[in-house]
Enzyme design. Structure first.
Site, PDB file in Angstrom:
ATOM      1  N   ARG A   1     -10.370  -3.852   9.223  1.00  0.00           N
ATOM      2  CA  ARG A   1      -8.982  -4.190   8.910  1.00  0.00           C
ATOM      3  C   ARG A   1      -8.339  -4.968  10.049  1.00  0.00           C
ATOM      4  O   ARG A   1      -7.615  -5.935   9.831  1.00  0.00           O
ATOM      5  CB  ARG A   1      -8.184  -2.905   8.605  1.00  0.00           C
ATOM      6  CG  ARG A   1      -6.832  -3.158   7.985  1.00  0.00           C
ATOM      7  CD  ARG A   1      -6.210  -1.902   7.411  1.00  0.00           C
ATOM      8  NE  ARG A   1      -7.111  -1.246   6.484  1.00  0.00           N
ATOM      9  CZ  ARG A   1      -7.832  -0.167   6.798  1.00  0.00           C
ATOM     10  NH1 ARG A   1      -7.705   0.412   7.957  1.00  0.00           N
ATOM     11  NH2 ARG A   1      -8.663   0.339   5.918  1.00  0.00           N
TER      12      ARG A   1
ATOM     13  N   TYR B   1     -13.864   7.484   5.224  1.00  0.00           N
ATOM     14  CA  TYR B   1     -15.241   7.736   5.643  1.00  0.00           C
ATOM     15  C   TYR B   1     -15.413   7.716   7.169  1.00  0.00           C
ATOM     16  O   TYR B   1     -16.529   7.666   7.667  1.00  0.00           O
ATOM     17  CB  TYR B   1     -16.171   6.681   5.023  1.00  0.00           C
ATOM     18  CG  TYR B   1     -16.223   6.716   3.514  1.00  0.00           C
ATOM     19  CD1 TYR B   1     -17.196   7.448   2.843  1.00  0.00           C
ATOM     20  CD2 TYR B   1     -15.282   6.027   2.749  1.00  0.00           C
ATOM     21  CE1 TYR B   1     -17.245   7.486   1.452  1.00  0.00           C
ATOM     22  CE2 TYR B   1     -15.316   6.056   1.355  1.00  0.00           C
ATOM     23  CZ  TYR B   1     -16.300   6.785   0.723  1.00  0.00           C
ATOM     24  OH  TYR B   1     -16.344   6.831  -0.649  1.00  0.00           O
TER      25      TYR B   1
ATOM     26  N   THR C   1       0.841  -1.199   0.000  1.00  0.00           N
ATOM     27  CA  THR C   1       0.000   0.000   0.000  1.00  0.00           C
ATOM     28  C   THR C   1       0.872   1.243   0.000  1.00  0.00           C
ATOM     29  O   THR C   1       2.039   1.184   0.412  1.00  0.00           O
ATOM     30  CB  THR C   1      -0.926   0.037   1.228  1.00  0.00           C
ATOM     31  OG1 THR C   1      -1.785   1.178   1.140  1.00  0.00           O
ATOM     32  CG2 THR C   1      -0.143   0.133   2.533  1.00  0.00           C
TER      33      THR C   1
ATOM     34  N   ASP D   1      -7.681  -4.844   0.376  1.00  0.00           N
ATOM     35  CA  ASP D   1      -8.571  -3.916  -0.303  1.00  0.00           C
ATOM     36  C   ASP D   1      -9.777  -3.787   0.597  1.00  0.00           C
ATOM     37  O   ASP D   1     -10.278  -4.782   1.142  1.00  0.00           O
ATOM     38  CB  ASP D   1      -8.964  -4.426  -1.694  1.00  0.00           C
ATOM     39  CG  ASP D   1      -9.575  -3.306  -2.527  1.00  0.00           C
ATOM     40  OD1 ASP D   1      -9.186  -2.141  -2.354  1.00  0.00           O
ATOM     41  OD2 ASP D   1     -10.462  -3.599  -3.347  1.00  0.00           O
TER      42      ASP D   1
HETATM   43  P1  ITT Z   1      -4.221   1.469  -1.200  1.00  0.00           P
HETATM   44  O1  ITT Z   1      -5.027   1.006  -2.398  1.00  0.00           O
HETATM   45  O2  ITT Z   1      -2.920   2.140  -1.571  1.00  0.00           O
HETATM   46  O3  ITT Z   1      -4.007   0.386  -0.202  1.00  0.00           O
HETATM   47  P2  ITT Z   1      -6.591   3.005  -0.490  1.00  0.00           P
HETATM   48  O4  ITT Z   1      -6.721   4.349   0.162  1.00  0.00           O
HETATM   49  O5  ITT Z   1      -7.150   2.850  -1.870  1.00  0.00           O
HETATM   50  O6  ITT Z   1      -5.059   2.605  -0.410  1.00  0.00           O
HETATM   51  P3  ITT Z   1      -8.389   0.806   0.281  1.00  0.00           P
HETATM   52  O7  ITT Z   1      -8.435   0.369  -1.136  1.00  0.00           O
HETATM   53  O8  ITT Z   1      -8.168  -0.218   1.311  1.00  0.00           O
HETATM   54  O9  ITT Z   1      -7.285   1.983   0.484  1.00  0.00           O
HETATM   55  O10 ITT Z   1      -9.716   1.514   0.706  1.00  0.00           O
HETATM   56  C1  ITT Z   1     -10.494   2.188  -0.235  1.00  0.00           C
HETATM   57  C2  ITT Z   1     -11.179   3.345   0.404  1.00  0.00           C
HETATM   58  O11 ITT Z   1     -12.168   2.863   1.340  1.00  0.00           O
HETATM   59  C3  ITT Z   1     -10.286   4.284   1.206  1.00  0.00           C
HETATM   60  O12 ITT Z   1      -9.620   5.234   0.386  1.00  0.00           O
HETATM   61  C4  ITT Z   1     -11.304   4.931   2.138  1.00  0.00           C
HETATM   62  O13 ITT Z   1     -12.029   5.919   1.468  1.00  0.00           O
HETATM   63  C5  ITT Z   1     -12.251   3.747   2.431  1.00  0.00           C
HETATM   64  N1  ITT Z   1     -11.783   3.065   3.680  1.00  0.00           N
HETATM   65  C6  ITT Z   1     -11.177   1.867   3.782  1.00  0.00           C
HETATM   66  N2  ITT Z   1     -10.882   1.586   5.064  1.00  0.00           N
HETATM   67  C7  ITT Z   1     -11.317   2.634   5.788  1.00  0.00           C
HETATM   68  C8  ITT Z   1     -11.295   2.964   7.156  1.00  0.00           C
HETATM   69  O14 ITT Z   1     -10.747   2.184   8.073  1.00  0.00           O
HETATM   70  N3  ITT Z   1     -11.838   4.120   7.536  1.00  0.00           N
HETATM   71  C9  ITT Z   1     -12.389   4.960   6.647  1.00  0.00           C
HETATM   72  N4  ITT Z   1     -12.431   4.747   5.339  1.00  0.00           N
HETATM   73  C10 ITT Z   1     -11.905   3.592   4.895  1.00  0.00           C
END
Ligand code: ITT
Length: 192
Positions: free
Chosen positions: A177, A150, A8, A69
């Site tokens: 997570r 969010y 990531t 993801d």
């Molecule tokens: P990477 O792909 O580089 O890992 P990302 O920001 O895209 O980083 P994710 O794909 O895991 O991360 O998550 C997608 C989105 O979902 C993330 O950008 C947030 O908007 C939301 N999200 C995921 N986990 C979250 C959390 O714990 N709290 C708040 N929003 C979250």
């Protein structure tokens, strides 16, 4: 300490996972490996995108690695924003994503939501998947300044505060997570 690469570029997620694995693994992320390119998330499921990211790191850096993801899913919006969570408003900005979600929920009575994470761990050439889910509701207004994404509008079931009002330690005990990560850690412990 054994090293594990977390595929990531998101430093918030890395920090959460480092805190959860402190003393057990040294976690490096893509920034630590000086990788500044983009791994396109072209799949339609969390499992597909997580697997695509872990495979990319294993192929390019030949290191043990895992990828996750995650996203937010709402029944009232047929599962949206889902795999498009980070790109929901099209600006890559969390405030815009939250504003759009609040707008799209204005006419809906069902504000129940869930955060979901799927982790893909490449271990001895095999792909292992671990899933974590936390249920909650979407507030009508933002509250709190911690966390990311969010967090300011998501209130987990059984709590009267949002993720963004919790300390990282509190969030790390119950988050999607953290739950997926716990399953991965239990698996790794068995293997050591
Ligand atoms: P990477 O792909 O580089 O890992 P990302 O920001 O895209 O980083 P994710 O794909 O895991 O991360 O998550 C997608 C989105 O979902 C993330 O950008 C947030 O908007 C939301 N999200 C995921 N986990 C979250 C959390 O714990 N709290 C708040 N929003 C979250």
């Amino acid at each position: 300490m054994p090293q594990l690469v977390f595929a990531t570029q998101n430093e918030h997620k890395t920090e959460e996972i480092r805190a959860a694995l402190s003393g057990q693994y040294e976690i490096l992320n893509l920034n630590d490996l000086d990788f500044s390119g983009e791994i396109e998330e072209t799949e339609h499921t969390f499992a597909g995108n997580a697997s695509l990211k872990s495979k990319f790191v294993a192929d390019n850096f030949k290191l043990d690695c895992f990828a996750d993801d995650s996203g937010l899913e709402l029944l009232a919006l047929n599962g949206a924003p889902g795999v498009l969570s980070s790109r929901y408003a099209g600006t890559g900005n969390s405030e815009d994503n939250m504003d759009l979600l609040l707008k799209n929920l204005e006419e809906k009575t069902d504000r129940s939501a869930r955060f979901k994470t799927v982790i893909s761990l490449l271990h001895n050439g095999e792909n292992h998947l671990f899933e974590g889910i936390i249920n909650g509701t979407i507030r009508t207004e933002k509250a709190g300044r911690k966390g990311f994404g969010y967090d300011a509008i998501f209130q987990p079931d059984g709590y009267d505060i949002t993720f963004a009002e919790m300390t990282m330690e509190e969030k790390n005990k119950i988050s999607h997570r953290a739950l997926a990560l716990k399953k991965m850690i239990d698996f790794l412990k068995q293997k050591r």
